[in-house]
Write a protein that holds these residues in place. Structure first.
Motif, PDB file in Angstrom:
ATOM      1  N   ALA A 389      24.187  27.483  76.141  1.00 44.05           N
ATOM      2  CA  ALA A 389      25.073  27.432  75.550  1.00 44.05           C
ATOM      3  C   ALA A 389      25.245  27.823  73.957  1.00 44.05           C
ATOM      4  N   ASP A 390      24.096  28.320  73.140  1.00 42.36           N
ATOM      5  CA  ASP A 390      24.295  29.162  71.551  1.00 42.36           C
ATOM      6  C   ASP A 390      24.798  30.179  72.066  1.00 42.36           C
ATOM      7  N   GLN A 391      25.156  30.638  73.278  1.00 47.57           N
ATOM      8  CA  GLN A 391      25.401  32.123  73.604  1.00 47.57           C
ATOM      9  C   GLN A 391      27.010  32.054  74.188  1.00 47.57           C
ATOM     10  N   ILE A 392      27.275  31.467  74.843  1.00 42.90           N
ATOM     11  CA  ILE A 392      28.310  30.622  74.178  1.00 42.90           C
ATOM     12  C   ILE A 392      29.748  29.629  73.672  1.00 42.90           C
ATOM     13  N   ARG A 393      28.578  29.197  72.547  1.00 48.86           N
ATOM     14  CA  ARG A 393      29.397  28.586  71.368  1.00 48.86           C
ATOM     15  C   ARG A 393      30.068  31.036  70.809  1.00 48.86           C
ATOM     16  N   ARG A 394      28.989  31.116  70.681  1.00 54.40           N
ATOM     17  CA  ARG A 394      29.290  32.968  70.300  1.00 54.40           C
ATOM     18  C   ARG A 394      30.645  33.372  70.701  1.00 54.40           C
ATOM     19  N   LEU A 395      30.689  33.389  72.181  1.00 51.89           N
ATOM     20  CA  LEU A 395      31.553  34.093  73.080  1.00 51.89           C
ATOM     21  C   LEU A 395      32.910  33.408  72.687  1.00 51.89           C
ATOM     22  N   ARG A 396      32.111  32.029  72.659  1.00 55.35           N
ATOM     23  CA  ARG A 396      33.955  31.044  72.254  1.00 55.35           C
ATOM     24  C   ARG A 396      34.325  30.757  71.496  1.00 55.35           C
ATOM     25  N   ASN A 397      34.014  30.713  70.436  1.00 55.65           N
ATOM     26  CA  ASN A 397      34.348  31.043  68.889  1.00 55.65           C
ATOM     27  C   ASN A 397      35.400  32.271  68.682  1.00 55.65           C
ATOM     28  N   SER A 398      35.060  33.355  69.014  1.00 58.01           N
ATOM     29  CA  SER A 398      35.584  34.528  69.074  1.00 58.01           C
ATOM     30  C   SER A 398      37.776  34.745  70.154  1.00 58.01           C
ATOM     31  N   ALA A 399      37.445  33.272  70.486  1.00 61.22           N
ATOM     32  CA  ALA A 399      38.863  33.247  71.278  1.00 61.22           C
ATOM     33  C   ALA A 399      40.148  32.917  70.642  1.00 61.22           C
ATOM     34  N   PRO A 400      40.975  34.156  71.192  1.00 64.06           N
ATOM     35  CA  PRO A 400      42.290  34.244  69.993  1.00 64.06           C
ATOM     36  C   PRO A 400      42.686  32.421  69.457  1.00 64.06           C
TER      37      PRO A 400
END
Length: 406
Positions: A389-400
């Motif tokens: 879930a933490d990794q998903i948050r980091r990936l999501r935060n770079s979404a356009p």
């Protein structure tokens, strides 16, 4: 009754009649059935990702999962969102068959729940009585009795043990009792449960329409046994009749179970709603091409309003050489491209893939491959989900869409 013992993805050989062979093919499409060269009537049987128990006429088939049965049942209960089982809830011998463990577990959970006596509740009844009880249904009295005083059409609340929670437990006990149980203790346990619920109505339910029980302070001690009953009813309704083939059993599609578990566990870890973190059954239309002809249905997606900010897939599938199939990576890339995301995540059951991140040439998109070890206790699996879930948050935060909003 003849017994056939199989294990998920492992090949075994058995002698079968033509009727038994055809019955297995019909009732269990995921089972690969192949003739053994040079031996008439001997077949090689290789189960897919469907595990459980199946009965076809006089043939009793058990398909053991790769993981331990306690882990399987814990994951299944959690995926349903009913309760988080303890390790002791399914603490039975490894040599026990799945139907026997279900029966023993249901009996043990019933004993804990019934320790205070059977749960009672109010149920609304409508009857014609020769006395007044509750409220008179005047409209029905005039329509049905044409002015005759007795009997009286009434509606009243009955305080009874014949309520939904007890009905579900009784129905689950009956389903299990129809299976070929190898344990005498399991059969005795189911007999005790049925005896305790002898005044409770027997109901028949389809797997997609298992009612949900609402709990309160007075009924909370029933939560575990009702969750287990709903699990049994959801997977043991399986009835197949095609021509002369009749089959019944308790079958679990591990592909679907893994996806449902990962979706719910990530949703809980991220502390977001079902509306925000969606499964493939609750999606707007997503297409890869401009014309809208190539439809996409990712297993996992996180939404902010109408914008998707994370995408992924849960993969339980068997991988022959323990390397991620290119097709899975292409699929994830298609999701990320269609949704204009910086990447996505493939989540496998451990043993099927090693964690790695692929960076796509010329696009820079991150295709993350991660794994869950399903052989571990549930609390350890959920802790690993928290890391994902933490990794998903980091990936999501770079979404356009989020970058624009910021």
């Amino acid at each position: 009754m003849r017994q056939v013992d199989l294990r998920e993805y492992r090949r075994s050989e058995y002698r079968l009649s033509a009727t038994e062979r055809d019955g297995l093919k019909t009732a269990l499409p995921s089972l690969r059935v192949e003739n053994k060269v040079g031996e008439e009537g001997v077949y090689s049987l290789t189960p897919g990702a469907t595990v459980g128990a199946l009965q076809i006429a006089d043939l009793s088939v058990l398909i053991q999962p790769k993981m331990g049965i306690p882990q399987l049942l814990s994951l299944a209960c959690y995926a349903m969102g009913e309760f988080q089982p303890q390790d002791t809830d399914f603490a039975f011998g490894e040599d026990e068959a799945l139907p026997d463990i279900l029966a023993l577990s249901l009996a043990a959970a019933s004993r804990r729940a019934f320790r205070r006596g059977l749960l009672h509740g109010y149920r609304t009844e409508e009857e014609a009585l020769y006395g007044i009880r509750g409220r008179i249904r005047f409209d029905d009295q005039l329509r049905r009795r044409f002015g005759v005083a007795l009997p009286v059409e009434v509606r009243y609340d009955e305080f009874t043990d014949d309520i939904l929670a007890n009905r579900l437990v009784k129905a689950a006990a009956l389903r299990l009792s129809r299976m070929q149980l190898r344990s005498r203790e399991a059969r005795r346990g189911l007999g005790w449960v049925s005896g305790m619920l002898k005044r409770v109505s027997l109901i028949e339910l389809s797997p997609g329409k298992i009612p949900v029980v609402a709990f309160d302070r007075l009924s909370e001690h029933y939560r575990g046994v009702v969750a287990l009953a709903r699990l049994i009813l959801r997977h043991s309704e399986f009835q197949a009749t095609r021509g002369e083939v009749r089959a019944s059993g308790f079958l679990v599609d591990m592909n679907r179970l893994f996806q449902e578990f990962v979706t719910r566990a990530l949703r809980d870890a991220l502390e977001i709603s079902e509306r925000s973190f969606r499964s493939d059954r609750n999606l707007p239309r997503i297409t890869l091409d401009e014309a809208g002809d190539v439809k996409l249905e990712p297993d996992l997606s996180w939404w902010e309003g109408g914008a998707c900010t994370f995408v992924g897939d849960a993969k339980y599938k068997r991988i022959a050489d323990e390397r991620v199939p290119n097709a899975d990576l292409y699929q994830l890339l298609a999701y990320a491209t269609a949704l204009d995301l910086p990447g996505g995540m493939l989540i496998y059951a451990k043993g099927e893939a090693d964690p790695i991140t692929h960076i796509v040439k010329h696009a820079g998109k991150q295709l993350q491959v991660r794994a869950l070890d399903l052989s571990r206790p549930l609390d350890e699996i959920l802790a690993r989900v928290g890391d994902l879930a933490d990794q998903i948050r980091r990936l999501r935060n770079s979404a356009p869409s989020l970058s624009t909003a910021a």
